[in-house]
Design a protein around this motif. Structure first.
Motif, mmCIF file in Angstrom:
data_model
loop_
_atom_site.group_PDB
_atom_site.id
_atom_site.type_symbol
_atom_site.label_atom_id
_atom_site.label_comp_id
_atom_site.label_asym_id
_atom_site.label_seq_id
_atom_site.Cartn_x
_atom_site.Cartn_y
_atom_site.Cartn_z
ATOM 1 N N THR A 37 0.577 -1.149 0.250
ATOM 2 C CA THR A 37 0.252 0.174 -0.182
ATOM 3 C C THR A 37 0.889 1.077 0.003
ATOM 4 O O THR A 37 0.480 2.362 0.107
ATOM 5 N N HIS A 38 2.174 1.554 0.133
ATOM 6 C CA HIS A 38 2.993 2.398 0.762
ATOM 7 C C HIS A 38 4.640 2.230 -0.263
ATOM 8 O O HIS A 38 6.071 1.628 -0.047
ATOM 9 N N PRO A 72 -3.949 9.236 4.039
ATOM 10 C CA PRO A 72 -4.313 9.625 3.125
ATOM 11 C C PRO A 72 -4.706 8.750 2.336
ATOM 12 O O PRO A 72 -3.072 8.889 1.718
ATOM 13 N N GLY A 73 -5.429 8.032 1.428
ATOM 14 C CA GLY A 73 -5.601 8.300 0.578
ATOM 15 C C GLY A 73 -5.681 5.500 0.631
ATOM 16 O O GLY A 73 -6.330 4.727 -0.257
ATOM 17 N N ASP A 74 -4.992 5.926 2.017
ATOM 18 C CA ASP A 74 -4.881 4.532 2.255
ATOM 19 C C ASP A 74 -6.020 3.486 2.686
ATOM 20 O O ASP A 74 -7.009 4.494 3.326
ATOM 21 N N SER A 75 -6.574 2.179 2.785
ATOM 22 C CA SER A 75 -7.627 1.763 2.971
ATOM 23 C C SER A 75 -7.643 0.395 3.732
ATOM 24 O O SER A 75 -8.367 -0.020 5.004
#
Length: 146
Positions: free
Chosen positions: A28-29, A134-137
């Motif tokens: 995710t990053h 921000p933008g992560d789930s």
């Protein structure tokens, strides 16, 4: 574990290996190679090999404020977990944190990384915060060594 070799990235190949482990374990990053180069200037990065096989990587973030909090992160690729490699990376990270004068030692784990959470808790870390960037789930979990 005499065949385990741990080193700081010292060129493009080892920076790319560190990047690969990071991006596999933290999908995710995603970090670009330029971002990894920049991190290598601010943090103590290491990459681990067994023979020619890439095993994992680690990050030690030095203290940035008066609390002398140091963040230690050890990452081991799934195929190499449960063999003591994480223990070695973590021990080296702790040693480095103490050299930096750490009064508080923390780590951060992506909540979907159940192996990483289990490892951190087994080593005395307790959850202090859970948050979304921000933008992560998928939440991140900050843990502190008790």
């Amino acid at each position: 574990m005499s065949d385990l070799r741990i080193q700081q990235p010292d060129g493009e190949a080892t920076l790319k290996d560190w990047q690969h482990v990071h991006n596999v374990i933290i999908p995710t990053h995603f970090l670009s190679l330029d971002e990894v180069r920049e991190r290598a200037q601010r943090h103590h990065l290491e990459v681990a090999y067994r023979g020619d096989d890439l095993i994992g990587c680690s990050t030690v973030r030095p203290p940035t404020d008066d609390t002398l909090t140091v963040t230690v992160i050890a990452r081991v690729l799934a195929a190499h977990r449960g063999q003591g490699f994480g223990e070695e990376l973590y021990a080296r990270g702790l040693s480095r944190a103490r050299e930096l004068g750490a009064e508080v030692i923390e780590t951060v784990v992506l909540s979907s990384n159940e192996d990483g959470l289990r490892f951190a808790r087994k080593h005395g870390f307790v959850e202090t915060d859970r948050y979304l960037l921000p933008g992560d789930s998928i939440p991140w979990i900050d843990l502190r060594l008790a």
